[in-house]
Structure formats: structure tokens, C-alpha cells
Motif scaffolding. Structure first.
Motif, mmCIF file in Angstrom:
data_model
loop_
_atom_site.group_PDB
_atom_site.id
_atom_site.type_symbol
_atom_site.label_atom_id
_atom_site.label_comp_id
_atom_site.label_asym_id
_atom_site.label_seq_id
_atom_site.Cartn_x
_atom_site.Cartn_y
_atom_site.Cartn_z
ATOM 1 N N ARG A 64 0.818 -1.203 0.000
ATOM 2 C CA ARG A 64 0.000 0.000 0.000
ATOM 3 C C ARG A 64 0.855 1.258 0.000
ATOM 4 O O ARG A 64 2.061 1.214 0.152
ATOM 5 C CB ARG A 64 -0.899 0.011 1.246
ATOM 6 N N ALA A 65 0.200 2.388 -0.215
ATOM 7 C CA ALA A 65 0.891 3.665 -0.132
ATOM 8 C C ALA A 65 1.309 3.916 1.306
ATOM 9 O O ALA A 65 0.803 3.297 2.233
ATOM 10 C CB ALA A 65 -0.040 4.777 -0.617
ATOM 11 N N CYS A 66 2.249 4.842 1.493
ATOM 12 C CA CYS A 66 2.714 5.090 2.855
ATOM 13 C C CYS A 66 1.624 5.733 3.699
ATOM 14 O O CYS A 66 0.767 6.452 3.196
ATOM 15 C CB CYS A 66 3.972 5.960 2.835
ATOM 16 N N ASP A 67 1.651 5.430 4.973
ATOM 17 C CA ASP A 67 0.700 6.031 5.906
ATOM 18 C C ASP A 67 1.139 7.435 6.300
ATOM 19 O O ASP A 67 0.309 8.351 6.405
ATOM 20 C CB ASP A 67 0.594 5.174 7.172
ATOM 21 N N ILE A 68 2.446 7.599 6.551
ATOM 22 C CA ILE A 68 2.953 8.842 7.137
ATOM 23 C C ILE A 68 4.152 9.347 6.346
ATOM 24 O O ILE A 68 5.074 8.579 6.037
ATOM 25 C CB ILE A 68 3.394 8.601 8.603
ATOM 26 N N PHE A 69 4.137 10.622 6.031
ATOM 27 C CA PHE A 69 5.282 11.258 5.372
ATOM 28 C C PHE A 69 5.901 12.254 6.355
ATOM 29 O O PHE A 69 5.186 13.093 6.919
ATOM 30 C CB PHE A 69 4.848 11.997 4.110
ATOM 31 N N ILE A 70 7.224 12.170 6.554
ATOM 32 C CA ILE A 70 7.908 13.097 7.460
ATOM 33 C C ILE A 70 8.672 14.130 6.640
ATOM 34 O O ILE A 70 9.647 13.809 5.958
ATOM 35 C CB ILE A 70 8.862 12.359 8.420
ATOM 36 N N ASN A 71 8.211 15.364 6.714
ATOM 37 C CA ASN A 71 8.844 16.508 6.047
ATOM 38 C C ASN A 71 9.777 17.165 7.057
ATOM 39 O O ASN A 71 9.364 17.513 8.156
ATOM 40 C CB ASN A 71 7.734 17.464 5.583
ATOM 41 N N HIS A 72 11.063 17.344 6.700
ATOM 42 C CA HIS A 72 12.033 17.828 7.680
ATOM 43 C C HIS A 72 13.269 18.385 6.982
ATOM 44 O O HIS A 72 13.491 18.133 5.791
ATOM 45 C CB HIS A 72 12.477 16.681 8.577
ATOM 46 N N ARG A 73 14.087 19.129 7.710
ATOM 47 C CA ARG A 73 15.402 19.555 7.226
ATOM 48 C C ARG A 73 16.430 18.588 7.799
ATOM 49 O O ARG A 73 16.706 18.593 9.006
ATOM 50 C CB ARG A 73 15.705 21.001 7.687
ATOM 51 N N GLY A 74 16.963 17.748 6.927
ATOM 52 C CA GLY A 74 17.827 16.672 7.378
ATOM 53 C C GLY A 74 19.014 17.127 8.209
ATOM 54 O O GLY A 74 19.371 16.498 9.205
ATOM 55 N N ALA A 75 19.642 18.242 7.797
ATOM 56 C CA ALA A 75 20.827 18.724 8.509
ATOM 57 C C ALA A 75 20.508 19.079 9.955
ATOM 58 O O ALA A 75 21.375 18.993 10.833
ATOM 59 C CB ALA A 75 21.407 19.936 7.787
ATOM 60 N N ASP A 76 19.263 19.477 10.218
ATOM 61 C CA ASP A 76 18.859 19.872 11.577
ATOM 62 C C ASP A 76 18.353 18.688 12.401
ATOM 63 O O ASP A 76 18.656 18.581 13.599
ATOM 64 C CB ASP A 76 17.748 20.925 11.527
ATOM 65 N N THR A 77 17.545 17.821 11.790
ATOM 66 C CA THR A 77 16.749 16.903 12.618
ATOM 67 C C THR A 77 16.789 15.432 12.246
ATOM 68 O O THR A 77 16.187 14.617 12.949
ATOM 69 C CB THR A 77 15.268 17.352 12.627
ATOM 70 N N LYS A 78 17.467 15.056 11.146
ATOM 71 C CA LYS A 78 17.477 13.630 10.806
ATOM 72 C C LYS A 78 18.161 12.803 11.891
ATOM 73 O O LYS A 78 17.798 11.663 12.158
ATOM 74 C CB LYS A 78 18.155 13.394 9.458
ATOM 75 N N GLY A 79 19.183 13.395 12.549
ATOM 76 C CA GLY A 79 19.909 12.679 13.589
ATOM 77 C C GLY A 79 19.253 12.739 14.944
ATOM 78 O O GLY A 79 19.765 12.166 15.920
ATOM 79 N N ASN A 80 18.095 13.403 15.059
ATOM 80 C CA ASN A 80 17.414 13.461 16.355
ATOM 81 C C ASN A 80 15.911 13.221 16.192
ATOM 82 O O ASN A 80 15.503 12.086 15.989
ATOM 83 C CB ASN A 80 17.734 14.781 17.089
ATOM 84 N N ILE A 81 15.100 14.270 16.273
ATOM 85 C CA ILE A 81 13.665 14.055 16.357
ATOM 86 C C ILE A 81 13.080 13.368 15.124
ATOM 87 O O ILE A 81 12.278 12.442 15.236
ATOM 88 C CB ILE A 81 12.916 15.388 16.647
ATOM 89 N N SER A 82 13.482 13.780 13.915
ATOM 90 C CA SER A 82 12.907 13.161 12.712
ATOM 91 C C SER A 82 13.290 11.690 12.625
ATOM 92 O O SER A 82 12.449 10.829 12.339
ATOM 93 C CB SER A 82 13.368 13.909 11.456
ATOM 94 N N GLY A 83 14.574 11.396 12.859
ATOM 95 C CA GLY A 83 15.023 10.011 12.813
ATOM 96 C C GLY A 83 14.405 9.159 13.906
ATOM 97 O O GLY A 83 14.000 8.011 13.665
ATOM 98 N N LEU A 84 14.306 9.713 15.111
ATOM 99 C CA LEU A 84 13.715 8.968 16.227
ATOM 100 C C LEU A 84 12.234 8.681 15.989
ATOM 101 O O LEU A 84 11.752 7.580 16.274
ATOM 102 C CB LEU A 84 13.894 9.763 17.530
ATOM 103 N N LEU A 85 11.515 9.676 15.474
ATOM 104 C CA LEU A 85 10.089 9.490 15.214
ATOM 105 C C LEU A 85 9.888 8.469 14.094
ATOM 106 O O LEU A 85 8.989 7.622 14.167
ATOM 107 C CB LEU A 85 9.446 10.822 14.838
#
Length: 207
Positions: free
Chosen positions: A30-51
Motif C-alpha cells: 500500500r501507499a505510505c501512511d505517514i510522510f515526514i517533512n524535515h530539514r535533514g541537517a537539523d533533525t534527521k539525527g534526532n527528532i525526525s530520525g527517532l520518530l
């Protein structure tokens, strides 16, 4: 097929109830349920990646986070645009450098244009701080589109977090809860729409 998960690991009883009401297929079907829009340099290593890890593994939902969700050879922009158009709920993680990125702003605008449910997370930034940067590099149509999308985001209730003193566990729990609630509401709206369509198409009509 109901979502497979360890109920003891969920954030709260309300999360348990929402998951019980969600009926989904395998992620590959199926299609994805959730899309995470983020600025990787700021948050991929913390909140975006953890979520992303929590939503993908703990709850077994199909979550899209750019390169983590793509394979070598995939066309990045087309894959991302398709994921946004086909997702059920979007999470926008706003951060200090978010508005400097064309790609972040484009994704947000597409989320809004596609009328997706949005869960905003304001990470080390206040909603009032969301403004397009480097406006001279955009043409008038793009600039209008990006400003409109940011205004829509500012007017959407979200989660605000200061990484220097905030509780990370609480943020992840609240974000997960918000995503699940919105997913449940999207499913309920879809169900009602099908029921109304069935009544309208019935030769007997509504009683």
C-alpha cells in the motif's frame, strides 16, 4: 490485517484504542501512511530520525523519510512527491534552517495543496519564526506558494519543543499519539465517505 505491535510498549491507553481501530495492509502492499517533512541537517539525527524509527518499527506503520525509504536508482524528487500525494498523514518538523531549503518548502506546499492532515512539530523554533529565506532566488509564483504553505502551517495546532530543556520521551509520545489520532480520523472519514457513496448509488437511495 490489524497492526501488529506490543501493546505494553505504546505511549498510552488512547494509543492502544486508536491502533485497535486501525485496519491496514502490509507496508509493501500500500501507499505510505505517514510522510515526514524535515530539514535533514537539523533533525534527521534526532527528532525526525527517532520518530521515523518509532513509527516504522514499534507500530509497524509504513512511514516515509526520504533516503531511508528509497532504494538505489530511485528518482528522489518523483518518489518524494508520490509519497506525499499518497500518504494519509504528514508530519512537518520545523527547525531553525528549515525555511532556507527549497525542498522543505516545496514538500510542505505539496502537502497543503494535497489537503493532507498535518502534524506540525516546532523544534527549536516558534511558529512566528517560519518565514521564507533568500526570497530573491524564488520566482513570484513559488514565493506565493511557499508563503501560503507556511501560513497554513502556522495556523495548525502542533507541538513546540526546546531541545535544550525539553523531555524527549514526552515529545515522541505526544507526536506518536497525534499521528495515530489523525490516522484514525482519516480512516473514519474514508469509511463514512464509502458508506455515503453506497447509499447514494443504491437504487433505493437514502431512507
Amino acid at each position: 490485517m490489524q497492526v501488529r505491535t506490543s501493546l505494553a510498549a505504546l505511549a498510552s491507553n488512547s494509543s492502544v484504542q486508536i491502533l485497535r481501530n486501525l485496519v491496514v495492509a502490509k507496508p509493501s502492499d500500500r501507499a505510505c501512511d505517514i510522510f515526514i517533512n524535515h530539514r535533514g541537517a537539523d533533525t534527521k539525527g534526532n527528532i525526525s530520525g527517532l520518530l521515523y524509527e518509532r513509527l516504522s518499527k514499534m507500530i509497524s506503520l509504513h512511514t516515509f523519510l526520504d533516503k531511508k525509504s528509497m532504494d538505489p536508482g530511485d528518482k528522489m524528487l518523483s518518489e518524494i512527491d508520490a509519497a506525499i500525494r499518497n500518504c494519509k498523514v504528514a508530519v512537518a518538523v520545523f527547525s531553525p534552517n528549515y525555511c532556507k531549503s527549497y525542498y522543505c518548502l516545496h514538500e510542505l506546499a505539496l502537502i497543503m495543496e494535497s489537503k493532507k492532515r498535518l502534524v506540525p512539530i516546532f523544534w527549536n523554533i516558534q511558529p512566528s519564526g517560519l518565514m521564507v529565506k533568500n526570497i530573491k532566488k524564488y520566482d513570484p509564483n513559488e514565493l506565493h506558494r511557499f508563503r501560503w504553505a507556511l501560513e497554513e502551517a502556522r495556523s495548525t495546532v502542533g507541538l513546540t519543543f526546546d531541545s535544550t530543556k525539553g523531555d524527549w520521551s514526552e515529545l515522541l509520545s505526544k507526536a506518536t499519539e497525534a499521528v495515530l489520532r489523525n490516522l484514525h480520523e482519516v480512516e473514519e472519514e474514508k469509511k463514512r465517505g464509502k458508506e455515503e457513496e453506497a447509499i447514494t448509488s443504491s437504487p433505493f437511495g437514502s431512507v
